[in-house]
Design a protein around this motif. Structure first.
Motif, mmCIF file in Angstrom:
data_model
loop_
_atom_site.group_PDB
_atom_site.id
_atom_site.type_symbol
_atom_site.label_atom_id
_atom_site.label_comp_id
_atom_site.label_asym_id
_atom_site.label_seq_id
_atom_site.Cartn_x
_atom_site.Cartn_y
_atom_site.Cartn_z
ATOM 1 N N ALA A 120 0.842 -1.208 0.000
ATOM 2 C CA ALA A 120 0.000 0.000 0.000
ATOM 3 C C ALA A 120 0.874 1.254 0.000
ATOM 4 O O ALA A 120 0.585 2.236 -0.705
ATOM 5 N N ALA A 121 1.963 1.224 0.785
ATOM 6 C CA ALA A 121 2.885 2.363 0.828
ATOM 7 C C ALA A 121 3.575 2.542 -0.517
ATOM 8 O O ALA A 121 3.792 3.675 -0.979
ATOM 9 N N ALA A 122 3.930 1.434 -1.172
ATOM 10 C CA ALA A 122 4.570 1.496 -2.485
ATOM 11 C C ALA A 122 3.632 2.107 -3.518
ATOM 12 O O ALA A 122 4.043 2.915 -4.362
ATOM 13 N N LEU A 123 2.360 1.725 -3.450
ATOM 14 C CA LEU A 123 1.367 2.270 -4.376
ATOM 15 C C LEU A 123 1.221 3.782 -4.189
ATOM 16 O O LEU A 123 1.201 4.544 -5.156
ATOM 17 N N ALA A 124 1.162 4.195 -2.926
ATOM 18 C CA ALA A 124 1.048 5.630 -2.631
ATOM 19 C C ALA A 124 2.311 6.378 -3.058
ATOM 20 O O ALA A 124 2.241 7.468 -3.634
ATOM 21 N N GLY A 125 3.466 5.796 -2.782
ATOM 22 C CA GLY A 125 4.724 6.431 -3.168
ATOM 23 C C GLY A 125 4.854 6.560 -4.676
ATOM 24 O O GLY A 125 5.323 7.588 -5.183
ATOM 25 N N SER A 126 4.415 5.540 -5.395
ATOM 26 C CA SER A 126 4.492 5.571 -6.845
ATOM 27 C C SER A 126 3.606 6.675 -7.424
ATOM 28 O O SER A 126 4.004 7.401 -8.343
ATOM 29 N N ALA A 127 2.405 6.808 -6.868
ATOM 30 C CA ALA A 127 1.492 7.867 -7.323
ATOM 31 C C ALA A 127 2.089 9.252 -7.061
ATOM 32 O O ALA A 127 2.030 10.146 -7.911
ATOM 33 N N LEU A 128 2.695 9.423 -5.869
ATOM 34 C CA LEU A 128 3.313 10.697 -5.533
ATOM 35 C C LEU A 128 4.508 10.984 -6.435
ATOM 36 O O LEU A 128 4.715 12.120 -6.884
ATOM 37 N N GLY A 129 5.296 9.951 -6.722
ATOM 38 C CA GLY A 129 6.440 10.124 -7.604
ATOM 39 C C GLY A 129 6.028 10.505 -9.008
ATOM 40 O O GLY A 129 6.651 11.365 -9.639
ATOM 41 N N ALA A 130 4.958 9.868 -9.510
ATOM 42 C CA ALA A 130 4.457 10.189 -10.847
ATOM 43 C C ALA A 130 3.964 11.636 -10.905
ATOM 44 O O ALA A 130 4.153 12.334 -11.908
ATOM 45 N N TRP A 131 3.339 12.090 -9.821
ATOM 46 C CA TRP A 131 2.886 13.481 -9.779
ATOM 47 C C TRP A 131 4.077 14.437 -9.707
ATOM 48 O O TRP A 131 4.098 15.469 -10.377
ATOM 49 N N THR A 132 5.096 14.074 -8.923
ATOM 50 C CA THR A 132 6.267 14.932 -8.740
ATOM 51 C C THR A 132 7.024 15.135 -10.050
ATOM 52 O O THR A 132 7.530 16.228 -10.318
ATOM 53 N N VAL A 133 7.100 14.065 -10.865
ATOM 54 C CA VAL A 133 7.863 14.163 -12.105
ATOM 55 C C VAL A 133 7.193 15.119 -13.094
ATOM 56 O O VAL A 133 7.842 15.599 -14.029
ATOM 57 N N THR A 134 5.918 15.415 -12.882
ATOM 58 C CA THR A 134 5.252 16.415 -13.720
ATOM 59 C C THR A 134 5.655 17.832 -13.313
ATOM 60 O O THR A 134 5.436 18.775 -14.067
ATOM 61 N N MET A 135 6.260 17.941 -12.114
ATOM 62 C CA MET A 135 6.658 19.247 -11.603
ATOM 63 C C MET A 135 8.171 19.461 -11.671
ATOM 64 O O MET A 135 8.648 20.567 -11.912
ATOM 65 N N VAL A 136 8.920 18.389 -11.425
ATOM 66 C CA VAL A 136 10.380 18.487 -11.362
ATOM 67 C C VAL A 136 10.993 17.402 -12.247
ATOM 68 O O VAL A 136 10.730 16.215 -12.034
ATOM 69 N N PRO A 137 11.816 17.741 -13.244
ATOM 70 C CA PRO A 137 12.446 16.722 -14.094
ATOM 71 C C PRO A 137 13.498 15.926 -13.315
ATOM 72 O O PRO A 137 14.185 16.483 -12.447
ATOM 73 N N PRO A 138 13.647 14.618 -13.621
ATOM 74 C CA PRO A 138 14.572 13.763 -12.863
ATOM 75 C C PRO A 138 16.009 13.802 -13.375
ATOM 76 O O PRO A 138 16.728 12.814 -13.275
ATOM 77 N N THR A 139 16.449 14.936 -13.919
ATOM 78 C CA THR A 139 17.770 15.020 -14.538
ATOM 79 C C THR A 139 18.899 14.704 -13.551
ATOM 80 O O THR A 139 19.819 13.933 -13.854
ATOM 81 N N GLY A 140 18.831 15.293 -12.353
ATOM 82 C CA GLY A 140 19.877 15.053 -11.363
ATOM 83 C C GLY A 140 19.959 13.605 -10.950
ATOM 84 O O GLY A 140 21.052 13.027 -10.829
ATOM 85 N N GLU B 180 8.798 -4.726 11.712
ATOM 86 C CA GLU B 180 9.040 -5.241 10.364
ATOM 87 C C GLU B 180 8.118 -4.566 9.353
ATOM 88 O O GLU B 180 8.537 -4.195 8.255
ATOM 89 N N ALA B 181 6.849 -4.388 9.737
ATOM 90 C CA ALA B 181 5.884 -3.730 8.853
ATOM 91 C C ALA B 181 6.287 -2.282 8.583
ATOM 92 O O ALA B 181 6.160 -1.797 7.454
ATOM 93 N N ALA B 182 6.799 -1.601 9.612
ATOM 94 C CA ALA B 182 7.193 -0.201 9.455
ATOM 95 C C ALA B 182 8.395 -0.071 8.523
ATOM 96 O O ALA B 182 8.415 0.794 7.633
ATOM 97 N N VAL B 183 9.409 -0.929 8.704
ATOM 98 C CA VAL B 183 10.602 -0.869 7.848
ATOM 99 C C VAL B 183 10.237 -1.240 6.413
ATOM 100 O O VAL B 183 10.664 -0.581 5.456
ATOM 101 N N ALA B 184 9.418 -2.287 6.259
ATOM 102 C CA ALA B 184 8.996 -2.708 4.920
ATOM 103 C C ALA B 184 8.182 -1.610 4.236
ATOM 104 O O ALA B 184 8.334 -1.365 3.030
ATOM 105 N N SER B 185 7.338 -0.926 4.991
ATOM 106 C CA SER B 185 6.524 0.152 4.427
ATOM 107 C C SER B 185 7.385 1.338 4.019
ATOM 108 O O SER B 185 7.114 1.999 3.004
ATOM 109 N N LEU B 186 8.423 1.620 4.793
ATOM 110 C CA LEU B 186 9.341 2.696 4.436
ATOM 111 C C LEU B 186 10.049 2.368 3.126
ATOM 112 O O LEU B 186 10.179 3.224 2.239
ATOM 113 N N ILE B 187 10.509 1.114 3.006
ATOM 114 C CA ILE B 187 11.125 0.671 1.748
ATOM 115 C C ILE B 187 10.133 0.815 0.603
ATOM 116 O O ILE B 187 10.455 1.330 -0.467
ATOM 117 N N GLY B 188 8.897 0.359 0.847
ATOM 118 C CA GLY B 188 7.868 0.423 -0.186
ATOM 119 C C GLY B 188 7.599 1.841 -0.651
ATOM 120 O O GLY B 188 7.509 2.102 -1.850
#
Length: 253
Positions: free
Chosen positions: A79-99, A134-142
């Motif tokens: 669930a955390a990975a899904l949320a992170g992916s959505a946020l990342g996709a939104w961020t790339v519309t604002m900031v290019p990943p050149t660096g 374990e759930a917290a560390v795994a969610s952070l990774i996700g």
């Protein structure tokens, strides 16, 4: 028909590699850009996700039947990975990943060297945490790698595997099995975005999805048969290929 044949075979091989340790995009995306050089990149990425999500989902099911999956940690992480992916996709519309694109080869090189030096890392399955920790560390990774996948993407599966081994104490086989669930979540999140924007060729994606699942089945069986040591070797090979690919891409900037 030739185009269908090339991308279908590439999807099958990508599913095979992706099921073992991730990195299928290293095969399928260049193949699609080679076959369709004039297509919109977003459409090719969307079509790739339309095929890859089925392969990773199928690999998750196959691994779950034979390998211990810590669902109490992995479901929140997915669930955390899904949320992170959505946020990342939104961020790339604002900031290019050149660096990040320039830094990625060095990050992957550090992962490669660390894994090479730590010869015993990931050979034995010794979970470091349990329960909520374990759930917290795994969610952070996700969340972190999910964000990376939405923002940029190359090597997502390999990063999941490495961090599950390094931070959670999983062996490479269990880490690869766990990574498939999280990678399915990030692929699904990205796919929804591409569908909403109309960036997917369904007539290609559906055929490629079948091939990807077949490749995934073969790769999963091979990983389960040969165990953590085999997965570690494939991991090193995929990360090495990613270093070369991302290094070449960075030099072109």
């Amino acid at each position: 028909m030739l185009e269908f044949a090339v991308v279908t075979l590439a999807s099958l091989f990508a599913g095979f590699v992706d099921a073992i340790v991730g990195g299928g995009g290293l095969i399928l995306i260049p193949a699609m850009f080679g076959v369709f050089p004039n297509a919109a990149p977003a459409t090719l990425f969307g079509t790739n996700k339309g095929a890859a999500v089925w392969g990773t989902a199928w690999a998750t099911v196959q691994f779950a039947r034979r390998v211990e999956m810590v669902w109490s940690a992995l479901l929140p992480a997915a669930a955390a990975a899904l949320a992170g992916s959505a946020l990342g996709a939104w961020t790339v519309t604002m900031v290019p990943p050149t660096g990040l694109r320039k830094a990625l080869p060095f990050i992957l090189l550090a992962v490669f060297v660390y894994t090479l030096v730590k010869k015993d890392m990931g050979r034995e399955h010794r979970r470091r945490f349990s329960g909520r920790t374990e759930a917290a560390v795994a969610s952070l990774i996700g969340f972190v790698i999910g964000f990376y996948d939405g923002f940029f993407g190359p090597g997502t599966g390999s990063f999941f595997v490495f961090l599950f081994v390094r931070l959670l104490g999983y062996d490479f086989l269990h880490a690869s099995a766990s990574a498939k669930l999280l990678n399915t979540a990030t692929n699904f999140s990205a796919l929804l975005l591409f569908i909403a924007k109309g960036h997917i060729w369904w007539h290609f994606a559906l055929v490629m999805a079948v091939a990807n699942v077949v490749g995934s089945l073969l790769g999963t069986r091979l990983a389960l048969k040969h165990g953590a040591g085999f997965v570690r070797v494939i991991f090193m090979a995929v990360v090495g290929a990613l270093i070369l690919k991302t290094g070449y891409d960075a030099l072109k900037l």
